[in-house]
Design a protein around this motif. Sequence first.
Motif, PDB file in Angstrom:
ATOM      1  N   TYR A  62       6.358   4.565   0.226  1.00 42.62           N
ATOM      2  CA  TYR A  62       6.133   3.166  -0.296  1.00 42.62           C
ATOM      3  C   TYR A  62       6.974   2.295   0.329  1.00 42.62           C
ATOM      4  O   TYR A  62       8.187   2.677   0.444  1.00 42.62           O
ATOM      5  CB  TYR A  62       6.091   3.170  -1.892  1.00 42.62           C
ATOM      6  CG  TYR A  62       5.858   1.796  -2.368  1.00 42.62           C
ATOM      7  CD1 TYR A  62       4.535   0.915  -2.199  1.00 42.62           C
ATOM      8  CD2 TYR A  62       7.008   0.950  -2.741  1.00 42.62           C
ATOM      9  CE1 TYR A  62       4.436  -0.051  -2.730  1.00 42.62           C
ATOM     10  CE2 TYR A  62       6.937  -0.306  -3.481  1.00 42.62           C
ATOM     11  CZ  TYR A  62       5.462  -0.676  -3.261  1.00 42.62           C
ATOM     12  OH  TYR A  62       5.471  -2.117  -3.774  1.00 42.62           O
ATOM     13  N   ARG A  63       6.838   1.390   1.239  1.00 47.59           N
ATOM     14  CA  ARG A  63       7.584   0.765   2.303  1.00 47.59           C
ATOM     15  C   ARG A  63       8.428   1.567   3.039  1.00 47.59           C
ATOM     16  O   ARG A  63       9.763   1.242   3.051  1.00 47.59           O
ATOM     17  CB  ARG A  63       8.508  -0.489   1.098  1.00 47.59           C
ATOM     18  CG  ARG A  63       7.522  -1.392   0.506  1.00 47.59           C
ATOM     19  CD  ARG A  63       8.331  -2.334  -0.480  1.00 47.59           C
ATOM     20  NE  ARG A  63       7.472  -3.380  -1.129  1.00 47.59           N
ATOM     21  CZ  ARG A  63       7.814  -4.366  -1.852  1.00 47.59           C
ATOM     22  NH1 ARG A  63       9.095  -3.898  -2.555  1.00 47.59           N
ATOM     23  NH2 ARG A  63       7.159  -5.238  -2.393  1.00 47.59           N
ATOM     24  N   LEU A 107       7.424  11.582  -2.154  1.00 47.37           N
ATOM     25  CA  LEU A 107       6.762  12.779  -2.408  1.00 47.37           C
ATOM     26  C   LEU A 107       6.561  13.541  -1.240  1.00 47.37           C
ATOM     27  O   LEU A 107       6.169  13.170  -0.232  1.00 47.37           O
ATOM     28  CB  LEU A 107       5.463  12.617  -3.225  1.00 47.37           C
ATOM     29  CG  LEU A 107       4.715  13.716  -3.403  1.00 47.37           C
ATOM     30  CD1 LEU A 107       5.365  14.395  -4.623  1.00 47.37           C
ATOM     31  CD2 LEU A 107       3.448  13.349  -3.898  1.00 47.37           C
ATOM     32  N   LYS A 108       6.830  14.740  -1.322  1.00 49.34           N
ATOM     33  CA  LYS A 108       6.470  15.667  -0.047  1.00 49.34           C
ATOM     34  C   LYS A 108       6.049  16.988  -0.929  1.00 49.34           C
ATOM     35  O   LYS A 108       6.545  17.761  -1.570  1.00 49.34           O
ATOM     36  CB  LYS A 108       7.835  16.137   0.809  1.00 49.34           C
ATOM     37  CG  LYS A 108       7.675  16.965   2.014  1.00 49.34           C
ATOM     38  CD  LYS A 108       8.888  17.235   2.401  1.00 49.34           C
ATOM     39  CE  LYS A 108       9.145  15.863   3.239  1.00 49.34           C
ATOM     40  NZ  LYS A 108      10.371  16.233   3.983  1.00 49.34           N
ATOM     41  N   VAL A 109       4.854  17.340  -0.272  1.00 51.48           N
ATOM     42  CA  VAL A 109       4.242  18.735  -0.749  1.00 51.48           C
ATOM     43  C   VAL A 109       3.864  19.626   0.476  1.00 51.48           C
ATOM     44  O   VAL A 109       3.286  19.086   1.435  1.00 51.48           O
ATOM     45  CB  VAL A 109       2.727  18.586  -1.197  1.00 51.48           C
ATOM     46  CG1 VAL A 109       2.054  19.626  -1.824  1.00 51.48           C
ATOM     47  CG2 VAL A 109       2.919  17.446  -2.532  1.00 51.48           C
ATOM     48  N   ASP A 129       0.697  -1.349  -0.092  1.00 44.73           N
ATOM     49  CA  ASP A 129       0.180   0.036   0.089  1.00 44.73           C
ATOM     50  C   ASP A 129       0.809   1.433   0.030  1.00 44.73           C
ATOM     51  O   ASP A 129       1.978   1.264   0.401  1.00 44.73           O
ATOM     52  CB  ASP A 129      -0.863   0.208   1.359  1.00 44.73           C
ATOM     53  CG  ASP A 129      -2.039  -1.266   1.242  1.00 44.73           C
ATOM     54  OD1 ASP A 129      -2.069  -1.580   0.117  1.00 44.73           O
ATOM     55  OD2 ASP A 129      -2.314  -1.351   2.197  1.00 44.73           O
ATOM     56  N   LEU A 130       0.243   2.144  -0.571  1.00 42.66           N
ATOM     57  CA  LEU A 130       0.952   3.407  -0.277  1.00 42.66           C
ATOM     58  C   LEU A 130       0.560   4.392   1.220  1.00 42.66           C
ATOM     59  O   LEU A 130      -0.711   4.089   1.644  1.00 42.66           O
ATOM     60  CB  LEU A 130       0.346   4.512  -1.547  1.00 42.66           C
ATOM     61  CG  LEU A 130       0.812   4.234  -2.713  1.00 42.66           C
ATOM     62  CD1 LEU A 130       0.217   5.400  -3.854  1.00 42.66           C
ATOM     63  CD2 LEU A 130       2.258   4.267  -3.051  1.00 42.66           C
ATOM     64  N   TRP A 164      11.546   0.675  -6.146  1.00 46.77           N
ATOM     65  CA  TRP A 164      10.287  -0.023  -6.107  1.00 46.77           C
ATOM     66  C   TRP A 164      10.273  -1.527  -6.184  1.00 46.77           C
ATOM     67  O   TRP A 164       8.968  -2.208  -6.118  1.00 46.77           O
ATOM     68  CB  TRP A 164       9.400   0.937  -7.168  1.00 46.77           C
ATOM     69  CG  TRP A 164       9.265   2.115  -7.175  1.00 46.77           C
ATOM     70  CD1 TRP A 164       9.851   3.155  -7.589  1.00 46.77           C
ATOM     71  CD2 TRP A 164       8.045   2.958  -6.576  1.00 46.77           C
ATOM     72  NE1 TRP A 164       9.605   4.491  -7.304  1.00 46.77           N
ATOM     73  CE2 TRP A 164       8.516   4.400  -6.700  1.00 46.77           C
ATOM     74  CE3 TRP A 164       6.853   2.535  -6.083  1.00 46.77           C
ATOM     75  CZ2 TRP A 164       7.511   5.183  -6.248  1.00 46.77           C
ATOM     76  CZ3 TRP A 164       5.801   3.409  -5.518  1.00 46.77           C
ATOM     77  CH2 TRP A 164       6.288   4.821  -5.696  1.00 46.77           C
ATOM     78  N   GLY A 165      11.273  -2.154  -6.452  1.00 45.88           N
ATOM     79  CA  GLY A 165      11.358  -3.444  -6.476  1.00 45.88           C
ATOM     80  C   GLY A 165      11.503  -4.263  -5.242  1.00 45.88           C
ATOM     81  O   GLY A 165      11.268  -3.511  -4.127  1.00 45.88           O
TER      82      GLY A 165
END
Length: 249
Positions: A135-136, A141-143, A71-72, A188-189
Amino acid sequence: IYYNLMIHSSIYYYCQRSICCLLVFSLFVHSISIMSLVNVSNMTVLDNPAPFGNPLQFEITFECLQPLDDDLEWKVVYVGSANSSQYDQTLDEILVGPVPVGINKFILQADPPDASNIPENDILGVTVILVTCSYRQMEFLKVGYYVNNEYAEEFDEETGPPKPLDLTKVVRTILADKPRVTKFQIHWGDDSNNKVDHVRVEDEEEEDLDDTTNDGNMLVNNVEENISEEKDSVEEDEDEEDQDDDEKS
């Protein structure tokens, strides 16, 4: 002898080609594993401006390029004070998944910050809200959004608003048109040994967010310095205008 040399040279040639192909393929697989599989295309701030006690809402649209095994993790952090990160509050932390391939949209809603955990002098004024995605447990990402909290009723600027502060009269305005976006490169792997270090790969807008939770504190300090400089500039202009009027008279 000539025949044997031809055989050996052919074997050497095909071995070289095989090694080159394996290297190219491994580089391709590695590039696929570290490129961003999730790209946020839009983030809209809802219910803005709003009372300080209202929940924060963000409508997030993102694209998933490949199926994800996990999941994110989305997180909303409110910077309570520019002086110390100990006043930072994690307003919400949710898992989104399973994530289908394609365009996805959802509303991220978080509770308002607990004013009792914010220094009284820092409730009003400029601060920062951070929306991050991982992720994991790897943030990619940061906003960051600037936030201005104002007292709705008029008050004497010398004495300040009445204390204790009536939070029902505090209005929260998020500068939704000026987000500070930072993207990080992650792995991402499946191979955890091949994790890529936290490397910034793209910054958007004029100011950046750094890699720690102190980023919000730095942004608040920068904004307060800019506001102070603008006020000083306005006061200098007014003084010059007054001097010009006195000379004319």
